[in-house]
Design a protein around this motif. Structure first.
Motif, PDB file in Angstrom:
ATOM      1  N   ILE A 156       0.833  -1.203   0.000  1.00 25.00           N
ATOM      2  CA  ILE A 156       0.000   0.000   0.000  1.00 25.00           C
ATOM      3  C   ILE A 156       0.868   1.253   0.000  1.00 25.00           C
ATOM      4  N   GLU A 157       1.901   1.251   0.848  1.00 25.09           N
ATOM      5  CA  GLU A 157       2.792   2.416   0.915  1.00 25.09           C
ATOM      6  C   GLU A 157       3.541   2.613  -0.407  1.00 25.09           C
ATOM      7  N   ARG A 158       3.934   1.502  -1.036  1.00 25.65           N
ATOM      8  CA  ARG A 158       4.681   1.602  -2.293  1.00 25.65           C
ATOM      9  C   ARG A 158       3.807   2.212  -3.392  1.00 25.65           C
ATOM     10  N   ILE A 159       2.565   1.760  -3.496  1.00 25.37           N
ATOM     11  CA  ILE A 159       1.668   2.295  -4.518  1.00 25.37           C
ATOM     12  C   ILE A 159       1.356   3.763  -4.231  1.00 25.37           C
ATOM     13  N   LYS A 160       1.085   4.064  -2.963  1.00 26.35           N
ATOM     14  CA  LYS A 160       0.745   5.444  -2.594  1.00 26.35           C
ATOM     15  C   LYS A 160       1.896   6.392  -2.911  1.00 26.35           C
ATOM     16  N   TRP A 161       3.118   5.956  -2.673  1.00 31.21           N
ATOM     17  CA  TRP A 161       4.283   6.813  -2.936  1.00 31.21           C
ATOM     18  C   TRP A 161       4.352   7.155  -4.418  1.00 31.21           C
ATOM     19  N   ASP A 162       4.140   6.149  -5.299  1.00 32.05           N
ATOM     20  CA  ASP A 162       4.195   6.395  -6.743  1.00 32.05           C
ATOM     21  C   ASP A 162       3.050   7.292  -7.193  1.00 32.05           C
ATOM     22  N   VAL A 163       1.836   7.026  -6.709  1.00 34.50           N
ATOM     23  CA  VAL A 163       0.676   7.821  -7.110  1.00 34.50           C
ATOM     24  C   VAL A 163       0.834   9.264  -6.664  1.00 34.50           C
ATOM     25  N   ASP A 164       1.309   9.483  -5.445  1.00 33.90           N
ATOM     26  CA  ASP A 164       1.527  10.841  -4.954  1.00 33.90           C
ATOM     27  C   ASP A 164       2.618  11.545  -5.758  1.00 33.90           C
ATOM     28  N   ARG A 165       3.643  10.787  -6.106  1.00 39.21           N
ATOM     29  CA  ARG A 165       4.754  11.380  -6.857  1.00 39.21           C
ATOM     30  C   ARG A 165       4.283  11.903  -8.207  1.00 39.21           C
ATOM     31  N   PHE A 166       3.331  11.213  -8.831  1.00 38.29           N
ATOM     32  CA  PHE A 166       2.797  11.651 -10.124  1.00 38.29           C
ATOM     33  C   PHE A 166       1.580  12.564  -9.965  1.00 38.29           C
ATOM     34  N   GLU A 167       1.229  12.857  -8.699  1.00 38.54           N
ATOM     35  CA  GLU A 167       0.110  13.748  -8.389  1.00 38.54           C
ATOM     36  C   GLU A 167      -1.180  13.284  -9.074  1.00 38.54           C
ATOM     37  N   MET A 168      -1.469  11.987  -8.913  1.00 40.60           N
ATOM     38  CA  MET A 168      -2.643  11.390  -9.529  1.00 40.60           C
ATOM     39  C   MET A 168      -3.725  11.119  -8.496  1.00 40.60           C
ATOM     40  N   ASP A 169      -4.972  11.256  -8.931  1.00 43.81           N
ATOM     41  CA  ASP A 169      -6.106  10.849  -8.114  1.00 43.81           C
ATOM     42  C   ASP A 169      -6.099   9.323  -8.038  1.00 43.81           C
ATOM     43  N   PRO A 170      -6.147   8.727  -6.844  1.00 46.73           N
ATOM     44  CA  PRO A 170      -6.130   7.261  -6.741  1.00 46.73           C
ATOM     45  C   PRO A 170      -7.218   6.584  -7.571  1.00 46.73           C
ATOM     46  N   ALA A 171      -8.346   7.242  -7.797  1.00 47.84           N
ATOM     47  CA  ALA A 171      -9.450   6.648  -8.557  1.00 47.84           C
ATOM     48  C   ALA A 171      -9.075   6.388 -10.012  1.00 47.84           C
ATOM     49  N   ARG A 172      -7.983   6.993 -10.489  1.00 49.50           N
ATOM     50  CA  ARG A 172      -7.575   6.785 -11.877  1.00 49.50           C
ATOM     51  C   ARG A 172      -6.688   5.547 -12.038  1.00 49.50           C
ATOM     52  N   LEU A 173      -6.331   4.928 -10.936  1.00 44.51           N
ATOM     53  CA  LEU A 173      -5.538   3.699 -11.002  1.00 44.51           C
ATOM     54  C   LEU A 173      -6.441   2.515 -10.682  1.00 44.51           C
ATOM     55  N   VAL A 174      -6.502   1.569 -11.610  1.00 44.50           N
ATOM     56  CA  VAL A 174      -7.282   0.349 -11.422  1.00 44.50           C
ATOM     57  C   VAL A 174      -6.332  -0.791 -11.066  1.00 44.50           C
ATOM     58  N   ILE A 175      -6.603  -1.445  -9.961  1.00 46.23           N
ATOM     59  CA  ILE A 175      -5.788  -2.586  -9.527  1.00 46.23           C
ATOM     60  C   ILE A 175      -6.478  -3.864 -10.016  1.00 46.23           C
ATOM     61  N   GLU A 176      -5.815  -4.588 -10.914  1.00 44.25           N
ATOM     62  CA  GLU A 176      -6.389  -5.833 -11.425  1.00 44.25           C
ATOM     63  C   GLU A 176      -5.899  -7.004 -10.587  1.00 44.25           C
ATOM     64  N   ILE A 177      -6.860  -7.807 -10.116  1.00 53.08           N
ATOM     65  CA  ILE A 177      -6.553  -8.967  -9.270  1.00 53.08           C
ATOM     66  C   ILE A 177      -7.244 -10.182  -9.856  1.00 53.08           C
ATOM     67  N   LEU A 178      -6.526 -11.269 -10.004  1.00 54.07           N
ATOM     68  CA  LEU A 178      -7.114 -12.487 -10.556  1.00 54.07           C
ATOM     69  C   LEU A 178      -8.209 -13.014  -9.644  1.00 54.07           C
ATOM     70  N   GLU A 179      -9.264 -13.541 -10.257  1.00 47.61           N
ATOM     71  CA  GLU A 179     -10.353 -14.097  -9.471  1.00 47.61           C
ATOM     72  C   GLU A 179      -9.876 -15.244  -8.589  1.00 47.61           C
ATOM     73  N   THR A 180      -8.886 -16.009  -9.077  1.00 48.42           N
ATOM     74  CA  THR A 180      -8.383 -17.124  -8.279  1.00 48.42           C
ATOM     75  C   THR A 180      -7.772 -16.651  -6.974  1.00 48.42           C
ATOM     76  N   VAL A 181      -7.176 -15.453  -6.965  1.00 49.02           N
ATOM     77  CA  VAL A 181      -6.595 -14.917  -5.737  1.00 49.02           C
ATOM     78  C   VAL A 181      -7.697 -14.647  -4.717  1.00 49.02           C
TER      79      VAL A 181
END
Length: 464
Positions: free
Chosen positions: A301-326
């Motif tokens: 979570i911290e790693r993703i937040k650091w990158d998103v903040d660095r690019f000054e992006m709204d978190p809603a613009r990033l979609v996290i894809e997760i396999l259904e099997t997970v």
């Protein structure tokens, strides 16, 4: 392993001569590489200036998805049906060996020279006959075959082993380009099995920037507008060209480098979002795939937040894809906490390959899934298969009741696009819209799509 000597009615095919021997039937006995080599040696012994031989390798595409969807018994039915269909196309003199659970080797003797056109035509017929619907428990499965072949005159040396090995290399090159491809061996064919030089080469390629994000657009079925892109890994190899993920993901996973891959894809995706904004293109979001290795990382979570903040992006613009099997199989507390925390922080969650991992409704609600991606196995031939339509309709109805969007992946024909829109699927993605492309090409595609959209009328589907 099985060796199949096929007996069939006469086949009229350029360069091939077959003898009528009565009704179609198949003999089976144990076999392996030694058996196909023996058949190829016999074929070589019969060759002369007028008649040549060839080796063909066929492989069932996406067998893991087939296992997830139909189970082991279903895959056995599929392989049995495909085997019978292949034999119905081959001649009495041809020998086909099932090397493993999803791969065949074929010896083709006595092909009238020049033999290239005849072999290509035969492979197209083999792929076509395998493509027809296969009935399993009152439902339909659809499969494709990838093919590699080597002509006697193209092999590095005149031996059965050389013919077989060269066809195998051509098959790997075909599979690196996607499903249902075919390639012939030549002096320039890369050995994708041995050439990778194990895990170290692909990890080094990732570290050196050779593995990059390509982007495939996603559209709204109501408006035709771009609703996002998915970032997909591609290895831009200096000598092999573009290599698909199927050829290197397993090595990255074995080298415990999946987190480095997702970090690379995330940064490329965020950089692309910023560049689209600067260019004046409205791209609401970009989707990035995260593996089980990623989701087990307590600091994700911290790693993703650091990158998103660095690019000054709204978190809603990033979609996290997760396999259904997970989602369906995981009882890992760290994975559960990470997925829920991502949703809580405003990132959108896509459940990928829906329908293959049997995720429960409770898990979909528990992880606050925003959208389910309907697996391509349900989409293929949906325009002319009522059973497929009923399955898709059931998934869409369930999603609507839960307030979740749907995205159909693997949409490849205009007919599939049309039926999905009629059924109410809210988003779609696939070759019928656009193939994955490097970032620079997305700028051209977006401009062309905007121009095309201004000349096209879209009518939102009726509800209620």
């Amino acid at each position: 392993m099985l060796v199949l000597v096929c007996f069939a009615l006469p086949v009229v095919l350029l360069g091939f001569q077959s003898r009528p021997v009565g009704p179609y039937r198949t003999q089976l006995r144990a076999g392996g590489e030694a058996d196909i080599d023996a058949a190829l040696e016999a074929a070589l012994a019969q060759s002369d200036s007028n008649y040549r031989c060839a080796s063909v390798m066929l492989e069932l595409d996406e067998v893991e998805t087939l296992r997830d969807t139909w189970g082991l018994e279903g895959v056995e039915v599929i392989m049995s049906t495909v085997t019978d269909r292949l034999c119905s196309v081959l001649r009495t003199s041809d020998v086909i060996v099932q090397l493993d659970t999803n791969r065949f080797a074929i010896s083709l003797p006595s092909i009238r020279a020049p033999e290239l056109g005849a072999v290509i035509s035969l492979i197209e017929r083999l792929q076509k006959t395998a493509r027809a619907a296969i009935s399993i428990d009152h439902a339909h499965a659809y499969v494709t075959l990838s093919a590699g072949f080597c002509l006697e005159t193209r092999a590095p040396d005149r031996s059965a082993r050389s013919l077989r090995h060269s066809a195998h290399m051509a098959l790997f090159e075909a599979k690196s380009q996607g499903v249902e491809n075919s390639r012939g061996f030549s002096a320039n064919t890369p050995d994708l099995r041995e050439g990778k030089n194990g895990q170290s080469e692909v990890v080094k390629a990732l570290q050196n920037g050779q593995i990059v994000a390509w982007f495939q657009p996603q559209l709204s079925t109501d408006t035709g507008l771009v609703t996002g892109f998915e970032a997909l890994a591609r290895w831009e190899h200096p000598t092999r060209g573009v290599v698909a993920p199927i050829e290197f993901l397993s090595d990255l996973e074995a080298a415990h480098a999946m987190e480095l891959l997702s970090e690379t894809m995330l940064q490329h995706a965020l950089r692309a979002l910023r560049a689209w904004d600067v260019a004046g293109h409205k791209v609401p979001s970009v989707a990035v795939n995260f593996s089980t290795q990623d989701l087990r990382n307590p600091s994700l979570i911290e790693r993703i937040k650091w990158d998103v903040d660095r690019f000054e992006m709204d978190p809603a613009r990033l979609v996290i894809e997760i396999l259904e099997t997970v989602v369906s199989e995981s009882d890992d507390d760290i994975i559960t906490r990470n997925i829920r925390a991502l949703g809580d922080q405003g990132y959108r969650i896509d459940l990928d390959d829906f329908g293959t991992g049997h995720a429960s409704l409770a898990n979909i609600r528990r992880f606050a899934v925003d959208r389910i991606k309907i697996d391509r196995s349900f989409i293929t031939h949906a325009d002319d298969d009522p059973e497929q339509q009923r399955m898709i309709n059931a998934i869409i109805s369930m999603a609507e009741q839960m307030g979740i969007d749907t995205l159909a992946e693997g949409v490849e024909t205009i007919g599939e696009k049309s039926i999905l829109s009629q059924l109410g699927c809210t988003h779609m993605q696939g070759y019928a819209i656009a193939r994955p492309m490097p970032f620079d090409q997305t700028l051209i595609w977006l401009a062309e799509h905007k121009s095309h959209l201004s000349k096209t009328s879209y009518f939102p589907r009726r509800t209620g």
